[in-house]
Write an enzyme that holds these catalytic residues in place. Structure first.
Site, PDB file in Angstrom:
ATOM      1  N   CYS A 281      13.385  11.808   6.125  1.00 53.98           N
ATOM      2  CA  CYS A 281      13.418  11.468   7.557  1.00 53.98           C
ATOM      3  C   CYS A 281      14.774  11.793   8.179  1.00 53.98           C
ATOM      4  CB  CYS A 281      13.109   9.991   7.725  1.00 53.98           C
ATOM      5  SG  CYS A 281      14.174   8.947   6.710  1.00 53.98           S
TER       6      CYS A 281
ATOM      7  N   GLU B 207       8.982  16.501  15.269  1.00 54.18           N
ATOM      8  CA  GLU B 207       9.381  16.458  13.858  1.00 54.18           C
ATOM      9  C   GLU B 207       8.441  17.350  13.045  1.00 54.18           C
ATOM     10  OE1 GLU B 207       8.419  12.956  11.460  1.00 54.18           O
ATOM     11  OE2 GLU B 207      10.458  12.973  10.691  1.00 54.18           O
TER      12      GLU B 207
ATOM     13  N   LYS C 203       0.852  -1.197   0.000  1.00 53.38           N
ATOM     14  CA  LYS C 203       0.000   0.000   0.000  1.00 53.38           C
ATOM     15  C   LYS C 203       0.883   1.241   0.000  1.00 53.38           C
ATOM     16  CE  LYS C 203      -1.992   2.628   2.956  1.00 53.38           C
ATOM     17  NZ  LYS C 203      -1.808   3.870   2.176  1.00 53.38           N
TER      18      LYS C 203
ATOM     19  N   GLU D   1      10.512   1.910  10.153  1.00 50.48           N
ATOM     20  CA  GLU D   1      11.414   3.054   9.916  1.00 50.48           C
ATOM     21  C   GLU D   1      10.568   4.301  10.130  1.00 50.48           C
ATOM     22  OE1 GLU D   1      14.454   2.579   9.496  1.00 50.48           O
ATOM     23  OE2 GLU D   1      14.651   0.568   8.678  1.00 50.48           O
TER      24      GLU D   1
HETATM   25  P1  NAD Z   1       2.349   8.397   7.621  1.00 51.82           P
HETATM   26  O1  NAD Z   1       2.653   7.644   8.845  1.00 51.82           O
HETATM   27  O2  NAD Z   1       1.299   9.442   7.674  1.00 51.82           O
HETATM   28  O3  NAD Z   1       1.863   7.397   6.460  1.00 51.82           O
HETATM   29  C1  NAD Z   1       2.695   6.355   5.990  1.00 51.82           C
HETATM   30  C2  NAD Z   1       1.835   5.247   5.423  1.00 51.82           C
HETATM   31  O4  NAD Z   1       1.069   4.658   6.472  1.00 51.82           O
HETATM   32  C3  NAD Z   1       0.823   5.715   4.379  1.00 51.82           C
HETATM   33  O5  NAD Z   1       0.771   4.746   3.356  1.00 51.82           O
HETATM   34  C4  NAD Z   1      -0.473   5.764   5.174  1.00 51.82           C
HETATM   35  O6  NAD Z   1      -1.624   5.597   4.386  1.00 51.82           O
HETATM   36  C5  NAD Z   1      -0.298   4.580   6.109  1.00 51.82           C
HETATM   37  N1  NAD Z   1      -1.079   4.615   7.346  1.00 51.82           N
HETATM   38  C6  NAD Z   1      -1.443   5.701   8.075  1.00 51.82           C
HETATM   39  N2  NAD Z   1      -2.117   5.311   9.186  1.00 51.82           N
HETATM   40  C7  NAD Z   1      -2.179   3.957   9.166  1.00 51.82           C
HETATM   41  C8  NAD Z   1      -2.750   2.963  10.027  1.00 51.82           C
HETATM   42  N3  NAD Z   1      -3.379   3.298  11.154  1.00 51.82           N
HETATM   43  N4  NAD Z   1      -2.623   1.663   9.683  1.00 51.82           N
HETATM   44  C9  NAD Z   1      -1.973   1.306   8.558  1.00 51.82           C
HETATM   45  N5  NAD Z   1      -1.424   2.196   7.691  1.00 51.82           N
HETATM   46  C10 NAD Z   1      -1.509   3.508   7.992  1.00 51.82           C
HETATM   47  O7  NAD Z   1       3.723   8.980   7.091  1.00 51.82           O
HETATM   48  P2  NAD Z   1       3.955   9.964   5.856  1.00 51.82           P
HETATM   49  O8  NAD Z   1       3.406  11.289   6.222  1.00 51.82           O
HETATM   50  O9  NAD Z   1       3.519   9.294   4.601  1.00 51.82           O
HETATM   51  O10 NAD Z   1       5.560  10.021   5.801  1.00 51.82           O
HETATM   52  C11 NAD Z   1       6.310  10.929   6.521  1.00 51.82           C
HETATM   53  C12 NAD Z   1       6.859  10.286   7.777  1.00 51.82           C
HETATM   54  O11 NAD Z   1       7.641   9.147   7.428  1.00 51.82           O
HETATM   55  C13 NAD Z   1       7.799  11.182   8.559  1.00 51.82           C
HETATM   56  O12 NAD Z   1       7.553  11.034   9.934  1.00 51.82           O
HETATM   57  C14 NAD Z   1       9.180  10.633   8.221  1.00 51.82           C
HETATM   58  O13 NAD Z   1      10.185  10.908   9.166  1.00 51.82           O
HETATM   59  C15 NAD Z   1       8.891   9.184   8.105  1.00 51.82           C
HETATM   60  N6  NAD Z   1       9.914   8.512   7.307  1.00 51.82           N
HETATM   61  C16 NAD Z   1      10.823   7.696   7.934  1.00 51.82           C
HETATM   62  C17 NAD Z   1      11.825   7.080   7.198  1.00 51.82           C
HETATM   63  C18 NAD Z   1      12.862   6.197   7.836  1.00 51.82           C
HETATM   64  O14 NAD Z   1      13.541   5.490   7.118  1.00 51.82           O
HETATM   65  N7  NAD Z   1      12.994   6.202   9.157  1.00 51.82           N
HETATM   66  C19 NAD Z   1      11.894   7.298   5.818  1.00 51.82           C
HETATM   67  C20 NAD Z   1      10.953   8.131   5.228  1.00 51.82           C
HETATM   68  C21 NAD Z   1       9.953   8.726   5.978  1.00 51.82           C
END
Ligand code: NAD
Length: 486
Positions: free
Chosen positions: A289, A390, A179, A255
Site C-alpha cells: 500500500c 491505485e 477472515k 487501513e
Molecule cells: P480487498 O479490499 O479486495 O480485500 C481485503 C479483504 O476484505 C479480503 O479479506 C476480502 O475478502 C474482504 N472483503 C472484500 N469485500 C468485502 C465486504 N464487502 N465486506 C467484508 N469484507 C470484504 O483488498 P485486497 O485486494 O486484498 O488488498 C489490496 C488493497 O489493500 C490495496 O488497495 C492496498 O492499498 C490495501 N492495503 C492497505 C494497507 C494499509 O495499511 N493502508 C496495507 C495493505 C494493503
C-alpha cells in the site's frame, strides 16, 4: 487434487470443514495449493457466539500478565514453526524467499511480542479533583476490551497485516473472528494451529475463510454481536464495510489504499534516491500500500534519473521464490488482468513507456502464473486516470518539476493520503516539505522503515484511525471513568 490439503475454519477451538470449498491457486504456476472450506452464515454465527462466550469465560477473567504470557507463547510457536509459515506464505503469494524470511514471518511473530510488552506497561490513570465540600473526588480511567472484534485482512502481506490487528486486539483482552483474504488463507490457518497448540482458551481466536460480499466478510461485519471492525484493504471495500457497519454503529479502523508520491530533489544523494525508488516502486511486485506510483523528479536531474531507474528496473530478476528473485508474480492472474488494463489505459492516455508494460514469457510452467514486467512511464498529465487511481502493481510514473511549491501541490493533489518519500540532502527543506504532506507517514531519504510504536495509517481515502503502539491498543479498548466521591 486429492493430495492437496484442505484449509479448515477454526471455531470455538475446533477445526471445522463444512464441505463447501474454494480453490487456493498458486500465482507461480497456476497449480492448486489447497482447497479451502468456505464459512457460511451459520459458521460465522457460531464463531461470533464462541467469541462472545470467551469474553464471558476464562479469557475475560485472565489478568493482563496471564494474557500477555499467552501472546508470548504464540510468538514462540510461530518462531518454532517458522519454516512452515514461510512455505505457506510463499505457496499463496509466490514472494521471494528472502522477503518472507526477513520480513513477513518475523514481523508476524514480533507483533505478538511487541503488543504483549506494550500491554504489560499500561497502567490506570487517575485524577484527583476538588469539590465544593472540600472532600474531593478521584477519577479513575480503566481500559476495558471492546468485546468481539472482526478482523478482515488483505493478501499483500498476509500474516504480517493480520497479526498487526490480532495481536493488539488480544493484548487488549478482546476475542476475534479473523477472515484472511481468499487469496491467502495459508498462514492464517497455521496461526489457528498455533493458537490451538499454545492452549489459547477456546473461542478467543476464531478463523473463518471466505470472500467479501454475500460471504464470510459481509456476515461478520453485519453481525449484531460483532462490536468493532478492523479492516485493511481497498478503499472501495472500506466504503462497503462502513455502510454495513453503520447499522450497529460499530467502530471501524481502516487501513486503505494509496497513490503515493516520491519526491526527488536535485540535491539528493542520486544513487540512494534511485535504489530507494526501485524499492518503493517494485517491492513485493508493487503490491505494498506504501509503494510509490507517482515519482516527481527535479527537472535538472530528470533525464538522468529516468535512465538510471530504467536500467535498474530492467536488471530486476523476475522468478520463482527459490531463484533469489527480486520480483515474484502478482497475487493472481485476475489481479494481473486489472494491472494490464491500466497498462493499456496509460497508452491511451498518452504515456511514454520507458520500460516494461508486458507479461514475460518463460517457456515453462511459470507461463501459467501471474508474472509481469516492472514498468515505468513518463508523459502522463496530472488528470490522467493512471495518475489518480491505485494500480497496485510494479509500475510508476515519473514527472519533472521545477519548484518546491509546485511539487508539494502535485504530491497532495490526490484523493489518497497514505505515504510519501522525500529524497534530498537539505534536511531543512526535507522537514519543510514533509510537514506539508497530506499523508499519515512521510519518509525522508528512506522508505518502509517502521518503528512499531509510531502511529500508522492514512488520511482522505487512505484510511480511518491509526494503528501502531498505543494507537492500536486504544482502538481495541473502551475507557471507563469511575468518579469516586470522598
Ligand atoms: P480487498 O479490499 O479486495 O480485500 C481485503 C479483504 O476484505 C479480503 O479479506 C476480502 O475478502 C474482504 N472483503 C472484500 N469485500 C468485502 C465486504 N464487502 N465486506 C467484508 N469484507 C470484504 O483488498 P485486497 O485486494 O486484498 O488488498 C489490496 C488493497 O489493500 C490495496 O488497495 C492496498 O492499498 C490495501 N492495503 C492497505 C494497507 C494499509 O495499511 N493502508 C496495507 C495493505 C494493503
Amino acid at each position: 487434487m486429492s493430495n492437496s490439503p484442505i484449509y479448515k475454519n477454526y471455531i470455538d477451538g475446533v477445526f471445522v470443514d463444512n464441505g463447501n470449498y474454494f480453490d487456493d491457486i498458486s500465482p507461480i504456476d497456476g497449480s492448486l495449493v489447497a482447497r479451502v472450506s468456505e464459512a457460511d452464515k451459520s459458521l460465522v454465527d457460531q464463531a461470533v457466539l464462541a467469541a462472545k462466550n470467551a469474553m464471558n469465560g476464562k479469557w475475560g477473567k485472565m489478568s493482563v500478565a496471564e494474557r500477555c504470557d499467552m501472546l508470548d507463547r504464540v510468538a514462540a510457536e510461530i518462531e518454532r514453526r517458522f519454516d512452515d509459515f514461510v512455505a505457506a506464505e510463499i505457496a499463496d503469494t509466490g514472494k521471494a524467499h528472502a522477503q518472507v524470511k526477513n520480513i513477513d514471518i518475523p514481523r508476524g511473530g514480533a507483533n505478538f511480542r511487541f503488543f504483549a510488552n506494550l500491554a504489560r506497561e499500561q497502567g490506570e490513570k487517575s485524577w484527583q479533583m476538588d469539590t465544593p465540600d472540600g472532600l474531593g473526588a478521584t477519577n479513575k480511567i480503566l481500559s476495558k476490551p471492546i468485546g468481539v472484534v472482526a478482523v478482515i485482512s488483505p493478501w499483500n502481506l498476509p500474516l504480517l497485516l493480520m497479526t498487526w490487528k490480532v495481536a493488539p486486539a488480544l493484548a487488549a483482552g478482546n476475542a476475534v473472528i479473523v477472515k484472511p483474504s481468499e487469496e491467502t488463507p495459508g498462514t492464517a490457518t497455521l496461526l489457528a494451529e498455533v493458537m490451538d497448540a499454545v492452549g489459547m482458551p477456546k473461542g478467543v481466536f476464531n478463523l473463518v475463510h471466505g470472500f467479501g460480499p454475500g460471504s464470510a466478510g459481509e456476515f461478520m461485519v453485519t453481525h449484531p454481536h460483532v462490536d468493532a471492525v478492523t479492516f485493511t484493504g481497498e478503499s472501495k471495500t472500506g466504503t462497503a464495510i462502513m455502510k454495513n457497519a453503520a447499522d450497529g454503529l460499530k467502530p471501524v479502523s481502516f487501513e486503505l489504499g494509496g497513490k503515493n508520491a516520491a519526491i526527488v530533489f536535485k540535491d539528493a544523494d542520486f544513487d540512494k534516491a534511485v535504489s530507494g525508488t526501485i524499492r518503493s516502486a517494485f517491492a513485493n511486485c508493487g503490491q505494498v500500500c506504501l509503494c510509490s506510483e507517482r515519482v516527481y523528479v527535479e527537472r535538472e536531474i530528470f533525464d538522468e534519473f529516468v535512465s538510471a531507474l530504467k536500467e535498474k528496473a530492467e536488471a530486476l530478476k523476475i522468478g520463482r521464490p527459490e531463484d533469489n528473485a527480486d520480483m515474484g508474480p502478482l497475487i493472481s492472474v485476475g489481479h494481473r488482468e486489472k494491472v494490464l488494463s491500466y497498462f493499456k489505459l496509460a497508452i491511451e492516455e498518452g504515456a511514454n513507456v520507458v520500460t516494461g508494460g508486458e507479461v514475460p514469457h518463460f517457456g515453462d510452467d511459470r507461463d501459467q502464473g501471474a508474472f509481469i514486467n516492472p514498468t515505468i512511464w513518463t508523459g502522463l498529465s496530472d488528470d490522467a486516470r493512471c495518475m489518480n487511481e491505485e494500480i497496485f502493481g510494479p509500475v510508476c510514473h515519473i514527472m519533472p518539476f521545477d519548484h518546491e511549491d509546485e511539487v508539494i501541490h502535485k504530491a497532495n493533489d490526490t484523493d489518497y493520503g497514505l505515504a510519501a518519500a522525500i529524497w534530498t540532502t537539505d534536511l531543512e527543506k526535507a522537514e519543510r516539505v514533509a510537514r506539508q504532506m497530506e499523508v499519515g507517514i512521510c519518509w525522508v531519504n528512506d522508505w518502509f522503515l517502521r518503528d512499531l510504536r509510531t502511529p500508522f495509517g492514512g488520511v482522505k481515502l487512505s484510511g480511518i484511525g491509526r494503528e501502531g503502539g498505543i494507537h492500536s491498543l486504544e482502538f481495541y479498548s473502551e475507557p471507563l471513568t469511575i468518579c469516586m466521591k470522598h
